[in-house]
Design a protein around this motif. Sequence first.
Motif, short mmCIF file in Angstrom:
data_model
loop_
_atom_site.label_atom_id
_atom_site.label_comp_id
_atom_site.label_asym_id
_atom_site.label_seq_id
_atom_site.Cartn_x
_atom_site.Cartn_y
_atom_site.Cartn_z
N MET A 129 20.26 73.74 42.45
CA MET A 129 19.11 73.00 42.98
C MET A 129 19.00 73.19 44.49
O MET A 129 17.90 73.43 45.02
CB MET A 129 19.23 71.52 42.63
CG MET A 129 18.09 70.68 43.14
SD MET A 129 18.25 68.92 42.77
CE MET A 129 19.65 68.49 43.83
N VAL A 130 20.12 73.08 45.20
CA VAL A 130 20.11 73.25 46.66
C VAL A 130 19.60 74.65 47.02
O VAL A 130 18.75 74.82 47.91
CB VAL A 130 21.51 73.02 47.24
CG1 VAL A 130 21.55 73.41 48.72
CG2 VAL A 130 21.92 71.55 47.07
N SER A 159 17.71 76.53 45.22
CA SER A 159 16.29 76.62 44.84
C SER A 159 15.40 76.07 45.94
O SER A 159 14.35 76.63 46.26
CB SER A 159 16.05 75.87 43.53
OG SER A 159 16.74 76.48 42.46
N TYR A 160 15.82 74.96 46.56
CA TYR A 160 15.04 74.42 47.67
C TYR A 160 15.09 75.34 48.89
O TYR A 160 14.10 75.48 49.61
CB TYR A 160 15.54 73.01 48.02
CG TYR A 160 14.96 71.94 47.13
CD1 TYR A 160 13.71 71.40 47.40
CD2 TYR A 160 15.65 71.50 46.01
CE1 TYR A 160 13.16 70.43 46.58
CE2 TYR A 160 15.10 70.53 45.18
CZ TYR A 160 13.86 69.99 45.47
OH TYR A 160 13.30 69.03 44.65
N THR A 172 15.26 78.53 48.70
CA THR A 172 14.31 79.59 48.34
C THR A 172 12.87 79.14 48.54
O THR A 172 12.04 79.87 49.09
CB THR A 172 14.53 80.00 46.87
OG1 THR A 172 15.87 80.44 46.69
CG2 THR A 172 13.57 81.10 46.46
N LEU A 173 12.56 77.92 48.11
CA LEU A 173 11.20 77.39 48.26
C LEU A 173 10.79 77.35 49.72
O LEU A 173 9.70 77.82 50.09
CB LEU A 173 11.12 76.00 47.64
CG LEU A 173 9.78 75.27 47.82
CD1 LEU A 173 8.67 75.98 47.06
CD2 LEU A 173 9.89 73.82 47.36
N PHE A 174 11.65 76.80 50.57
CA PHE A 174 11.30 76.69 51.99
C PHE A 174 11.17 78.07 52.65
O PHE A 174 10.35 78.27 53.55
CB PHE A 174 12.34 75.85 52.73
CG PHE A 174 12.37 74.41 52.28
CD1 PHE A 174 11.18 73.74 52.01
CD2 PHE A 174 13.56 73.74 52.11
CE1 PHE A 174 11.19 72.42 51.59
CE2 PHE A 174 13.59 72.42 51.70
CZ PHE A 174 12.40 71.76 51.43
N ALA A 229 9.22 80.12 42.94
CA ALA A 229 9.85 79.07 43.74
C ALA A 229 9.54 77.68 43.19
O ALA A 229 10.43 76.81 43.13
CB ALA A 229 9.39 79.19 45.20
N VAL A 267 12.40 75.02 41.52
CA VAL A 267 12.58 73.65 41.98
C VAL A 267 12.39 72.66 40.83
O VAL A 267 13.15 71.70 40.68
CB VAL A 267 11.61 73.35 43.14
CG1 VAL A 267 11.52 71.85 43.41
CG2 VAL A 267 12.04 74.09 44.39
N THR A 270 15.53 73.03 38.28
CA THR A 270 16.82 72.55 38.78
C THR A 270 16.79 71.07 39.14
O THR A 270 17.77 70.35 38.91
CB THR A 270 17.26 73.37 40.00
OG1 THR A 270 16.23 73.35 41.00
CG2 THR A 270 17.54 74.81 39.62
N THR A 271 15.67 70.58 39.68
CA THR A 271 15.59 69.16 40.04
C THR A 271 15.66 68.28 38.80
O THR A 271 16.45 67.32 38.74
CB THR A 271 14.30 68.87 40.81
OG1 THR A 271 14.25 69.68 41.99
CG2 THR A 271 14.22 67.41 41.21
#
Length: 651
Positions: free
Chosen positions: A58-59, A61-62, A64-66, A101, A105, A108-109
Amino acid sequence: MLFLAAEPSAASTPTIDQAVLWAIMACPLVAWGLIALYLRKLPAIAGYTAILGIGAAMVLSYVTLFNVIDAGGGVAQYTHQWFTAGDLSVPIGVRVDGLTAVMLVVVTTVAFLVQVYSTGYMQGDHGYGRYFAHMCLFTTSMLGLVLADNLFQMFVFWELVGLCSYLLIGFWFHKPSAAAAAKKAFIVTRIGDLGLLAALLLIWTRAGTFDVTAIQEWAASGEVKSTIVTLFALGLFAGAAGKSAQFPLHVWLPDAMEGPTPVSALIHAATMVAAGVYLVARFFPVFEASADAANVVAWIGAITAILAATIALVQTDLKRVLAYSTVSQLGYMMLSLGALGYVAAIFHLFTHAFFKALLFLGSGSVNHATNTFDMRKMGGLRKHMPVTYWTFVIGSLSLAGIFPLAGFWSKDEILLDAWRHDRALWAIGAVVAFMTAFYMFRAIFLTFHGTYKGGEPVDHHDPDNHFHGDPAHPHESPWSMKGPLIVLAVPSIAAGWFAYDHMFKDFIEAALPHAGHHGSTFELGIAISSTIIALAGIGTAYAIYIRRWVDSASIRATFAPFALVFERKYFLDDLYEGLFVRNIFYRGWCRLLETIDRRVVDGIVNGTGQLGRAASSRLRAVQVGEVQSYGLGVAAGVIVIFIAVIVANPL
């Protein structure tokens, strides 16, 4: 070689390191391996290992999103050669863009919060360690599906997702209903997967590639026969219809509620069932290039949405209400994609994952207190379970599409796209919106309002019972279960605000340049009309189940034929049972295939093995351990070879 040096595609914008993308999959995979090999008999450690592995994913993935947001969108792709067989060259790689992305998120969230919730819900279960191992493997499979950069790799993870669903639906395999539901899900989704496999073969023979970007460009080029594009699109949609429970392959998902409630929250609300929507969205240019395929998607989605909504109206099992709601909302998403509302469909997938996971986990909290999902045995739980009640209300308001919650924004975009594409689709969507608000608040009023009816008595002599409460005195769930409800309530309220100033639209469209001009804008008329429709549904439920201005039994008696059809699920399960399970000709055909498999196929295989074993037992006698005998054998062999050479080549 499995891994070769690779560089990002020249068109890539994000600069995320490919090691991060591979690590997103690796974290839950490592957790699965540790639990499966070493920690199954250590329940607490198994649970914490799963939380740690999925939390790490999850961490990342975030991160990656940012990274994608900072880059302004675009596509980054890292491809390696996997294997080559003749002309067939299959790559393995990862691809990240806005769509990827967002899905990372979401998966995983929700998976992380479900694991935390499961530590309380599954406490005392005999299969506690096995449960967390299966959940980690499922999360790995879903992440692999989302990150795959080619259709072949996507198909591999697609099948792994189906396998994990089978294992988790049938987790309590000692229950005949759970075992039957697992088999039903596996078989029905395999029907759709045949279409996806056909699409896989078709694209290789026609385009010579499995690469996602290349297939998108192939479809958008306009140089391919429309028939080929349509057949490929319909094959993709067949696979999507199986996983995303679209008519007529929707029948497996309500029965899948036999699995543990956290499984329903993760697999059958937020991730696996959304895989079909993701597949159609990933290959959106293919459907954009084929108007016929797009219309099929839109109308199958519309039929699914209204069919499932009508069935949800008469359900008495809280979890099944949510199951049919999921089927209906998936139909909404497909309707949007068919109406070329690419952004609206992904936006609704995004918001729906949070509030539907919240609702499923809320139903599990209710079950934890009452030992039942039967709403007729509940009532009055509002004062006993305030956190569960208010979070469930938030999820229901969001699902109903009430301003300013998340579902309002995504649902309105779908209705706007339907209005612009086909007014008949909009009318169906509006009717479904009314029904959604009605059946969700019917569930709230029956479950949380009125007087408590005692729940379901506990059978303490059942060795598989892990219910530790007292249904006669319901109480709020522990913090391991309340915490995820509170956390999920936040995006259920606020996730829709990403629609502000086209933030989500611009981000998602950057992932797919071919999807330009397929993002909706806010229109006040649609927003007001849809809100009035939703409020009318809530008001109708309030008038019937709280004020009791009209008796629900009299309504059912008035519309008895319709109620019967809805309660029997349009007789589709009966039809499938009659055609494929009890039909004497079909059963005879299956028996014939079984006989051929057992007698002919297995006979040849087993016979070959038996022949080899018999021959070796005879030849074994030759090995006597005497040098003289071996020398005699060598000499005899030389003589035989000499004679054979002379005969073949006479002087």
